[in-house]
Scaffold this motif. Structure first.
Motif, PDB file in Angstrom:
ATOM      1  N   ARG A   5       1.017   4.169  -2.844  1.00  0.00           N
ATOM      2  CA  ARG A   5       0.824   5.597  -2.572  1.00  0.00           C
ATOM      3  C   ARG A   5       1.925   6.418  -3.230  1.00  0.00           C
ATOM      4  O   ARG A   5       1.658   7.485  -3.790  1.00  0.00           O
ATOM      5  N   ASP A  31       0.823  -1.216   0.000  1.00  0.00           N
ATOM      6  CA  ASP A  31       0.000   0.000   0.000  1.00  0.00           C
ATOM      7  C   ASP A  31       0.854   1.261   0.000  1.00  0.00           C
ATOM      8  O   ASP A  31       0.525   2.248  -0.669  1.00  0.00           O
ATOM      9  N   SER A  32       1.956   1.247   0.755  1.00  0.00           N
ATOM     10  CA  SER A  32       2.804   2.443   0.802  1.00  0.00           C
ATOM     11  C   SER A  32       3.507   2.677  -0.533  1.00  0.00           C
ATOM     12  O   SER A  32       3.676   3.823  -0.969  1.00  0.00           O
ATOM     13  N   ASN A  71       1.092   6.599  -6.922  1.00  0.00           N
ATOM     14  CA  ASN A  71      -0.056   7.469  -7.198  1.00  0.00           C
ATOM     15  C   ASN A  71       0.311   8.943  -7.064  1.00  0.00           C
ATOM     16  O   ASN A  71      -0.139   9.781  -7.856  1.00  0.00           O
ATOM     17  N   GLU A  72       1.133   9.278  -6.070  1.00  0.00           N
ATOM     18  CA  GLU A  72       1.544  10.662  -5.876  1.00  0.00           C
ATOM     19  C   GLU A  72       2.365  11.164  -7.068  1.00  0.00           C
ATOM     20  O   GLU A  72       2.191  12.296  -7.528  1.00  0.00           O
TER      21      GLU A  72
END
Length: 238
Positions: A111, A107-108, A114-115
């Motif tokens: 992220r 998940d990290s 996605n950023e």
């Protein structure tokens, strides 16, 4: 062997070839619902014990499979280099990927991906735009003046790349090559993308150049139009 469904094939693949990995994602066209008869499986593997990343191709479970294998830091280099060239292949794979295995860190990484995707590529400087105007003008002049059909075909190919890059980068968008060239244009402006495809399709079928020429003039106009006279690169003064 019969062709398994994509997710089942991917799970069996990592169990067979990467049984000790700590995370895995299935990405690519099968995840986006765009798979064709020749599509492969793109699988991102994370293994904490690897010294460096690598890529390996397989045929198994009825699929051609591309494995992109990383430890928990090596992917960052690919995130960075992909973003610097404005073609975010690895961030896109991680972002869209379906989780097949996860020991608590996927998940990290998603992220992070996605950023980066949301941020977009680094903005072109005025000097970069000036240089790109010149090279687009230069290719256009070659295209206009060429009367050799074999040469025209490949000048047109170069123009397609230069036009799509110029339009997307001056608008702060990611770029693509091959099939992604058109997809990225459509994601940005479907009307323009259709005009772009139609102009090149007409040229390849009939040799008619005018619509491609008009597109180049159209995309350059807001930035000062074609550029030749007075352009210099690398000139220094004493």
């Amino acid at each position: 062997m019969n062709k398994l469904m994509p997710i089942e094939a991917a799970k069996q693949f990592i169990n067979k070839h990467f049984p000790n990995c700590h995370g895995a994602l299935l990405a690519g066209s099968v995840v986006r619902g765009e798979a064709t008869e020749t599509s492969d499986l793109d699988i991102v593997i994370f293994d904490k014990n690897l010294n460096s990343s690598y890529r390996e191709s397989f045929i198994d479970f009825g699929w051609a499979i591309e494995a992109f294998v990383h430890n928990l830091t090596s992917y960052k280099h690919f995130f960075k280099s992909d973003c610097e060239r404005a073609k975010p292949s690895m961030p896109q794979m991680v972002s869209e990927g379906i989780i097949l295995r996860d020991e608590g860190f996927i998940d990290s990484i998603k992220r992070e991906a996605n950023e980066l995707l949301e941020k977009g590529p680094v903005e072109w400087s005025a000097e970069t735009i000036r240089i790109k105007r010149y090279f687009l003008t230069d290719a256009l002049d070659d295209f206009k003046g060429c009367s050799d059909r074999s040469e025209e075909l490949f000048i047109a190919n170069s123009l397609a790349d230069l036009i799509s890059e110029f339009v997307l980068r001056t608008n702060g968008k990611w770029i693509g090559t091959s099939k992604w060239l058109v997809r990225t244009l459509k994601n940005f402006d479907e009307t323009f993308a259709n005009q772009f495809v139609e102009a090149f399709d007409l040229f390849y079928k009939t040799g008619e150049k005018q619509r491609i020429i008009q597109i180049v003039e159209q995309v350059l106009q807001p930035y000062g139009g074609e550029l030749f006279d007075g352009f210099s690169l690398g000139k220094t003064r004493l």
